[in-house]
Design a protein around this motif. Structure first.
Motif, PDB file in Angstrom:
ATOM      1  N   GLN A   1     -52.509  65.868   9.366  1.00  0.00           N
ATOM      2  CA  GLN A   1     -51.145  65.550   8.981  1.00  0.00           C
ATOM      3  C   GLN A   1     -50.322  66.818   9.190  1.00  0.00           C
ATOM      4  O   GLN A   1     -50.632  67.864   8.609  1.00  0.00           O
ATOM      5  CB  GLN A   1     -51.087  65.109   7.519  1.00  0.00           C
ATOM      6  CG  GLN A   1     -49.710  64.723   7.060  1.00  0.00           C
ATOM      7  CD  GLN A   1     -49.714  64.240   5.619  1.00  0.00           C
ATOM      8  OE1 GLN A   1     -50.763  64.070   5.013  1.00  0.00           O
ATOM      9  NE2 GLN A   1     -48.532  64.021   5.075  1.00  0.00           N
ATOM     10  N   PRO A   2     -49.302  66.753  10.040  1.00  0.00           N
ATOM     11  CA  PRO A   2     -48.511  67.969  10.283  1.00  0.00           C
ATOM     12  C   PRO A   2     -47.756  68.401   9.033  1.00  0.00           C
ATOM     13  O   PRO A   2     -47.383  67.579   8.194  1.00  0.00           O
ATOM     14  CB  PRO A   2     -47.543  67.552  11.394  1.00  0.00           C
ATOM     15  CG  PRO A   2     -47.502  66.067  11.369  1.00  0.00           C
ATOM     16  CD  PRO A   2     -48.810  65.600  10.779  1.00  0.00           C
ATOM     17  N   LEU A   3     -47.543  69.696   8.930  1.00  0.00           N
ATOM     18  CA  LEU A   3     -46.776  70.236   7.809  1.00  0.00           C
ATOM     19  C   LEU A   3     -45.295  70.055   8.107  1.00  0.00           C
ATOM     20  O   LEU A   3     -44.836  70.363   9.203  1.00  0.00           O
ATOM     21  CB  LEU A   3     -47.093  71.719   7.616  1.00  0.00           C
ATOM     22  CG  LEU A   3     -48.549  72.072   7.302  1.00  0.00           C
ATOM     23  CD1 LEU A   3     -48.704  73.581   7.195  1.00  0.00           C
ATOM     24  CD2 LEU A   3     -49.016  71.388   6.043  1.00  0.00           C
ATOM     25  N   ASP A   4     -44.540  69.569   7.130  1.00  0.00           N
ATOM     26  CA  ASP A   4     -43.101  69.400   7.327  1.00  0.00           C
ATOM     27  C   ASP A   4     -42.354  70.552   6.655  1.00  0.00           C
ATOM     28  O   ASP A   4     -42.948  71.494   6.129  1.00  0.00           O
ATOM     29  CB  ASP A   4     -42.636  68.026   6.837  1.00  0.00           C
ATOM     30  CG  ASP A   4     -42.783  67.831   5.334  1.00  0.00           C
ATOM     31  OD1 ASP A   4     -42.988  68.822   4.595  1.00  0.00           O
ATOM     32  OD2 ASP A   4     -42.682  66.674   4.887  1.00  0.00           O
ATOM     33  N   SER A   5     -41.037  70.464   6.647  1.00  0.00           N
ATOM     34  CA  SER A   5     -40.220  71.560   6.122  1.00  0.00           C
ATOM     35  C   SER A   5     -40.444  71.775   4.625  1.00  0.00           C
ATOM     36  O   SER A   5     -40.391  72.909   4.147  1.00  0.00           O
ATOM     37  CB  SER A   5     -38.738  71.315   6.415  1.00  0.00           C
ATOM     38  OG  SER A   5     -38.308  70.129   5.777  1.00  0.00           O
ATOM     39  N   PHE A   6     -40.710  70.705   3.872  1.00  0.00           N
ATOM     40  CA  PHE A   6     -40.985  70.869   2.446  1.00  0.00           C
ATOM     41  C   PHE A   6     -42.328  71.577   2.228  1.00  0.00           C
ATOM     42  O   PHE A   6     -42.454  72.440   1.358  1.00  0.00           O
ATOM     43  CB  PHE A   6     -40.975  69.521   1.714  1.00  0.00           C
ATOM     44  CG  PHE A   6     -39.596  68.926   1.580  1.00  0.00           C
ATOM     45  CD1 PHE A   6     -38.626  69.543   0.801  1.00  0.00           C
ATOM     46  CD2 PHE A   6     -39.272  67.758   2.235  1.00  0.00           C
ATOM     47  CE1 PHE A   6     -37.352  69.000   0.668  1.00  0.00           C
ATOM     48  CE2 PHE A   6     -38.009  67.205   2.115  1.00  0.00           C
ATOM     49  CZ  PHE A   6     -37.038  67.830   1.340  1.00  0.00           C
ATOM     50  N   ASP A   7     -43.332  71.222   3.025  1.00  0.00           N
ATOM     51  CA  ASP A   7     -44.627  71.895   2.929  1.00  0.00           C
ATOM     52  C   ASP A   7     -44.469  73.387   3.227  1.00  0.00           C
ATOM     53  O   ASP A   7     -45.004  74.231   2.511  1.00  0.00           O
ATOM     54  CB  ASP A   7     -45.641  71.287   3.899  1.00  0.00           C
ATOM     55  CG  ASP A   7     -46.034  69.867   3.554  1.00  0.00           C
ATOM     56  OD1 ASP A   7     -46.010  69.513   2.360  1.00  0.00           O
ATOM     57  OD2 ASP A   7     -46.367  69.112   4.493  1.00  0.00           O
ATOM     58  N   HIS A   8     -43.729  73.711   4.282  1.00  0.00           N
ATOM     59  CA  HIS A   8     -43.511  75.117   4.633  1.00  0.00           C
ATOM     60  C   HIS A   8     -42.728  75.845   3.540  1.00  0.00           C
ATOM     61  O   HIS A   8     -43.015  77.012   3.248  1.00  0.00           O
ATOM     62  CB  HIS A   8     -42.807  75.237   5.989  1.00  0.00           C
ATOM     63  CG  HIS A   8     -43.719  74.995   7.144  1.00  0.00           C
ATOM     64  ND1 HIS A   8     -44.675  75.899   7.544  1.00  0.00           N
ATOM     65  CD2 HIS A   8     -43.821  73.930   7.971  1.00  0.00           C
ATOM     66  CE1 HIS A   8     -45.343  75.411   8.579  1.00  0.00           C
ATOM     67  NE2 HIS A   8     -44.846  74.212   8.853  1.00  0.00           N
TER      68      HIS A   8
ATOM     69  N   ARG B   1     -47.539  67.251  -3.201  1.00  0.00           N
ATOM     70  CA  ARG B   1     -47.650  68.068  -1.984  1.00  0.00           C
ATOM     71  C   ARG B   1     -48.483  69.324  -2.243  1.00  0.00           C
ATOM     72  O   ARG B   1     -49.318  69.704  -1.429  1.00  0.00           O
ATOM     73  CB  ARG B   1     -46.262  68.462  -1.476  1.00  0.00           C
ATOM     74  CG  ARG B   1     -45.522  67.333  -0.804  1.00  0.00           C
ATOM     75  CD  ARG B   1     -44.074  67.748  -0.518  1.00  0.00           C
ATOM     76  NE  ARG B   1     -43.356  66.717   0.170  1.00  0.00           N
ATOM     77  CZ  ARG B   1     -43.290  66.601   1.502  1.00  0.00           C
ATOM     78  NH1 ARG B   1     -43.920  67.474   2.258  1.00  0.00           N
ATOM     79  NH2 ARG B   1     -42.624  65.634   2.060  1.00  0.00           N
TER      80      ARG B   1
END
Length: 154
Positions: A6-13, A44
């Motif tokens: 699952q790719p990391l999105d802006s919230f994950d980063h 998350r």
């Protein structure tokens, strides 16, 4: 990408940026900082921990207050680079408390060490009594750091 692909999105980063700089903080504060509500932020965070993106939390220590302000980078060349010799070197270098980092290098030498001591006199002693005595060491070259411009987080 994470282990679940699952790719990391802006919230994950954003979560990773905050926790890498500050460690553990209350989820409500983290949620406010990244612009999400508490529940999705907590979910998350748990996912990032479960997938091994966040591998742990640790305290950041001030090396100057601990009497370890002197930093030297040491190139190490070995006499033998077969797997058994590399394994022996790695096993012993991990026992030297002054060695903060040790990296196997592809290049003109075999390992690069980051060594912290109180001063040049104590570094010289570590070099003579510990580093030079590591298994299979042929030679070393030392580079003394004058200033840390960036250390720590990504």
């Amino acid at each position: 990408m994470t282990r679940s692909n699952q790719p990391l999105d802006s919230f994950d980063h954003a979560i990773l940026d905050v926790v890498s700089a500050e460690g553990r903080i209350p989820v409500t504060d983290l949620a406010r900082r990244i612009g999400l509500s508490k529940s999705p932020t907590q979910a998350r965070l748990k996912r990032l921990e479960a997938e091994g993106v966040i591998t742990g939390y640790q305290a950041m220590l001030d090396p100057i207050r601990l009497g370890r302000a002197h930093v030297a980078f040491v190139e190490v060349r070995l006499t033998d680079t077969r797997e058994k010799a590399l394994a022996e070197f790695k096993r012993v270098v991990r026992t030297i408390p002054e060695v903060e980092q040790c990296h196997l290098i592809a290049g003109n030498f075999d390992y690069l060490l980051k060594v912290r001591t109180s001063d040049i006199v104590s570094y010289r002693q570590v070099l003579a009594e510990k580093l030079s005595a590591l298994p299979h060491v042929a030679s070393t070259s030392t580079y003394v750091a004058m200033e840390a411009v960036k250390e720590g987080q990504f």
